[in-house]
Design a protein around this motif. Structure first.
Motif, PDB file in Angstrom:
ATOM      1  N   LEU A  41     -12.520   4.416  -5.126  1.00 17.74           N
ATOM      2  CA  LEU A  41     -11.145   4.771  -4.778  1.00 17.74           C
ATOM      3  C   LEU A  41     -10.194   3.703  -5.308  1.00 17.74           C
ATOM      4  N   VAL A  42      -9.143   4.171  -5.975  1.00 17.44           N
ATOM      5  CA  VAL A  42      -8.141   3.273  -6.539  1.00 17.44           C
ATOM      6  C   VAL A  42      -6.752   3.788  -6.163  1.00 17.44           C
ATOM      7  N   VAL A  43      -5.905   2.873  -5.683  1.00 15.87           N
ATOM      8  CA  VAL A  43      -4.490   3.159  -5.458  1.00 15.87           C
ATOM      9  C   VAL A  43      -3.692   2.185  -6.316  1.00 15.87           C
ATOM     10  N   PHE A  44      -2.760   2.716  -7.097  1.00 18.66           N
ATOM     11  CA  PHE A  44      -1.939   1.835  -7.917  1.00 18.66           C
ATOM     12  C   PHE A  44      -0.530   2.407  -8.071  1.00 18.66           C
ATOM     13  N   ASP A  45       0.373   1.558  -8.511  1.00 16.36           N
ATOM     14  CA  ASP A  45       1.751   1.971  -8.756  1.00 16.36           C
ATOM     15  C   ASP A  45       2.002   2.094 -10.253  1.00 16.36           C
ATOM     16  N   SER A  46       2.723   3.139 -10.616  1.00 18.76           N
ATOM     17  CA  SER A  46       3.170   3.361 -11.991  1.00 18.76           C
ATOM     18  C   SER A  46       4.681   3.475 -11.971  1.00 18.76           C
ATOM     19  N   LEU A  49       5.339   7.154 -12.616  1.00 18.33           N
ATOM     20  CA  LEU A  49       4.795   8.199 -11.752  1.00 18.33           C
ATOM     21  C   LEU A  49       4.828   7.870 -10.268  1.00 18.33           C
ATOM     22  N   GLY A  50       5.173   6.651  -9.907  1.00 20.88           N
ATOM     23  CA  GLY A  50       5.171   6.256  -8.504  1.00 20.88           C
ATOM     24  C   GLY A  50       3.772   5.878  -8.038  1.00 20.88           C
ATOM     25  N   ARG A  51       3.520   6.017  -6.753  1.00 20.77           N
ATOM     26  CA  ARG A  51       2.217   5.684  -6.174  1.00 20.77           C
ATOM     27  C   ARG A  51       1.165   6.711  -6.623  1.00 20.77           C
ATOM     28  N   CYS A  52      -0.015   6.232  -7.008  1.00 19.20           N
ATOM     29  CA  CYS A  52      -1.073   7.091  -7.549  1.00 19.20           C
ATOM     30  C   CYS A  52      -2.381   6.842  -6.805  1.00 19.20           C
ATOM     31  N   LEU A  53      -3.182   7.896  -6.662  1.00 25.67           N
ATOM     32  CA  LEU A  53      -4.509   7.803  -6.066  1.00 25.67           C
ATOM     33  C   LEU A  53      -5.525   8.410  -7.015  1.00 25.67           C
ATOM     34  N   ALA A  54      -6.624   7.684  -7.261  1.00 23.45           N
ATOM     35  CA  ALA A  54      -7.714   8.190  -8.097  1.00 23.45           C
ATOM     36  C   ALA A  54      -9.034   8.030  -7.363  1.00 23.45           C
TER      37      ALA A  54
END
Length: 294
Positions: A41-46, A49-54
């Motif tokens: 699980l990865v959460v990052f900011d772009s 695109l704003g906040r992202c979840l993968a």
């Protein structure tokens, strides 16, 4: 995060050409990364695109375009049922489908089954725009196997929404024949399912299989599309099916006025979008017509 281009989140397309197509999104700030014991699980900011979840290297949502997925997987089913009181969500641990279902005035109870508790916990922490409705009094959250829950509950729900990741890891069983049989048994009379069903551009053979499989058990089956720019090919679809009645999914039972759309803060869904979602490209329409042929 550094698999191919330093500082970018890189995703292989899932399909026959998955070693030939790679998508990359600039990671401007890594928020959280862990192996939950079930998936990566990865959460990052772009900045774009704003906040992202993968999950497991596949983009699940971005703040920029999540509404086109969450609203459509929810309202295509809810607005095709005359009185959807009890809703079951399989997956959906980010809370987006809960958020949308609560906007529908008929819904009285929502049960969510998420197999990975860390998805729920981290969504509450890092994705408040998705997860703000987890504590609503209409909502019950079960951490566990949604498929097992469905098998244990017969004739129980009006709507079942399968908000799953791609058919790998913990989601594999949600794309198999026995799952659709169990969905049929879990629904009340007139009940409707809405299942994440991949993209027409890379997964048409899987979509044909799901359409044929659902047609074994359900009276009406249809495939609908929506646009999600950050998903593979920019398009994803949903398999809609009604348990025991012939219905026209492209003619919604509930139709929203512009005032209602504004009141519910919908960004993508409308009555017109609902109707258009079932208009398929010729090659898809013909493939699914062949899938119906014995």
């Amino acid at each position: 995060m550094d698999s191919y281009i330093k500082g970018y989140f890189c995703e292989h397309e899932l399909g026959d050409d998955n070693d030939k197509i790679i998508r990359a999104v600039k990671c401007d700030k890594l928020i959280h990364q862990e192996n939950t014991g079930m998936q990566e699980l990865v959460v990052f900011d772009s900045d774009a695109l704003g906040r992202c979840l993968a999950l497991d290297g596949a983009m699940q949502l971005t703040e920029k375009d999540e509404s086109s997925y969450q609203e459509m997987i929810s309202f295509l089913a809810l607005n095709s049922h005359p009185d959807p009181k009890k809703v079951l969500i399989v997956g959906g641990g980010d809370g987006g489908v809960i958020r949308e279902c609560l906007k529908h005035h008929c819904v009285e109870e929502i049960t969510l089954c998420e197999i990975d508790k860390r998805v729920v916990e981290l969504s509450k922490k890092y994705l408040p725009f998705m997860s703000s409705s987890f504590d609503h009094p209409k909502v019950t959250v079960n951490i566990g196997d949604g498929y097992a829950f469905i098998r244990e509950n017969k004739n129980a729900f009006d709507i079942i929404i399968t908000d799953s990741s791609d058919p790998k890891g913990p989601a594999v069983s949600l794309f198999q024949r026995d799952y659709y049989k169990s969905l049929h048994e879990c629904l009340r009379s007139g009940g409707i399912i809405s299942c994440q069903a991949e993209t027409i551009w890379y997964h048409l053979s899987l979509i044909k299989f799901l359409h044929t499989t659902a047609s074994e058990f359900f009276k009406t089956v249809a495939y609908a599309t929506t646009m999600v720019p950050t998903y593979p090919s920019g398009q994803i679809g949903f398999l809609l099916a009604c348990k025991d009645q012939r219905i026209n999914f492209d003619v919604p039972f509930h139709k929203f006025t512009e005032e209602q759309v504004d009141e519910m803060k919908l960004k993508y869904y409308s009555t017109e979008i609902h109707q258009a979602a079932f208009v398929l490209p010729t090659f898809v329409r013909k493939a699914l017509q062949l899938a119906e042929t014995p």
